[in-house]
Design a protein around this motif. Sequence first.
Motif, mmCIF file in Angstrom:
data_model
loop_
_atom_site.group_PDB
_atom_site.id
_atom_site.type_symbol
_atom_site.label_atom_id
_atom_site.label_comp_id
_atom_site.label_asym_id
_atom_site.label_seq_id
_atom_site.Cartn_x
_atom_site.Cartn_y
_atom_site.Cartn_z
ATOM 1 N N ARG A 8 0.826 -1.204 0.000
ATOM 2 C CA ARG A 8 0.000 0.000 0.000
ATOM 3 C C ARG A 8 0.863 1.258 0.000
ATOM 4 O O ARG A 8 1.872 1.323 0.681
ATOM 5 C CB ARG A 8 -0.917 0.014 1.221
ATOM 6 C CG ARG A 8 -1.898 -1.137 1.234
ATOM 7 C CD ARG A 8 -2.953 -0.944 2.325
ATOM 8 N NE ARG A 8 -3.833 -2.077 2.390
ATOM 9 C CZ ARG A 8 -4.840 -2.320 1.543
ATOM 10 N NH1 ARG A 8 -5.083 -1.494 0.555
ATOM 11 N NH2 ARG A 8 -5.592 -3.375 1.686
ATOM 12 N N ASP A 10 0.084 5.797 -0.554
ATOM 13 C CA ASP A 10 -0.994 6.776 -0.641
ATOM 14 C C ASP A 10 -1.294 7.087 -2.106
ATOM 15 O O ASP A 10 -0.500 6.818 -3.005
ATOM 16 C CB ASP A 10 -0.640 8.050 0.152
ATOM 17 C CG ASP A 10 0.572 8.758 -0.408
ATOM 18 O OD1 ASP A 10 0.405 9.462 -1.420
ATOM 19 O OD2 ASP A 10 1.669 8.592 0.166
ATOM 20 N N ASP A 11 -2.476 7.639 -2.353
ATOM 21 C CA ASP A 11 -2.945 7.898 -3.720
ATOM 22 C C ASP A 11 -2.012 8.805 -4.503
ATOM 23 O O ASP A 11 -1.774 8.584 -5.690
ATOM 24 C CB ASP A 11 -4.357 8.514 -3.691
ATOM 25 C CG ASP A 11 -5.418 7.518 -3.256
ATOM 26 O OD1 ASP A 11 -5.179 6.298 -3.398
ATOM 27 O OD2 ASP A 11 -6.487 7.961 -2.790
ATOM 28 N N GLU A 12 -1.479 9.837 -3.859
ATOM 29 C CA GLU A 12 -0.593 10.775 -4.544
ATOM 30 C C GLU A 12 0.690 10.083 -5.004
ATOM 31 O O GLU A 12 1.152 10.289 -6.128
ATOM 32 C CB GLU A 12 -0.265 11.966 -3.627
ATOM 33 C CG GLU A 12 0.690 12.980 -4.219
ATOM 34 C CD GLU A 12 0.098 13.776 -5.395
ATOM 35 O OE1 GLU A 12 0.846 14.586 -5.957
ATOM 36 O OE2 GLU A 12 -1.079 13.582 -5.755
ATOM 37 N N THR A 13 1.240 9.244 -4.153
ATOM 38 C CA THR A 13 2.451 8.502 -4.514
ATOM 39 C C THR A 13 2.169 7.596 -5.703
ATOM 40 O O THR A 13 2.955 7.539 -6.657
ATOM 41 C CB THR A 13 2.956 7.679 -3.309
ATOM 42 O OG1 THR A 13 3.279 8.578 -2.246
ATOM 43 C CG2 THR A 13 4.179 6.857 -3.665
ATOM 44 N N LYS A 14 1.044 6.904 -5.665
ATOM 45 C CA LYS A 14 0.681 6.013 -6.770
ATOM 46 C C LYS A 14 0.504 6.810 -8.067
ATOM 47 O O LYS A 14 1.009 6.416 -9.123
ATOM 48 C CB LYS A 14 -0.602 5.249 -6.451
ATOM 49 C CG LYS A 14 -1.016 4.314 -7.566
ATOM 50 C CD LYS A 14 -2.309 3.593 -7.243
ATOM 51 C CE LYS A 14 -2.732 2.720 -8.427
ATOM 52 N NZ LYS A 14 -4.021 2.085 -8.214
#
Length: 94
Positions: A8, A10-14
């Motif tokens: 997992r 965070d969305d920003e990293t992805k």
Amino acid sequence: MDTRIQFRVDDETKRLAQQMAESQGRTLSDACRELTEQLAEQQRKALSHNTWLTEQVNLAFDKLDSGKAVFVDNDSAKTQMAERKAKVCNRGRQ
């Protein structure tokens, strides 16, 4: 057999990672797979080196146990190393 790896972030990293991977013409999954393969190759090299080093240490102890070891005093060792260093340095200048 292939294994699935999940983790997992965070969305920003992805999102940023996907953008970078896509800019390189690959998927995020491809990039993660390549990183995993690189890490595995580094570990293979480390294990290979550790095996080699263990063999060298064992050979040195075998030599010591058999009485075939030759000890060099500190001054002689320093002189030998200085000569070897000079030889290596001189090779680069030729």
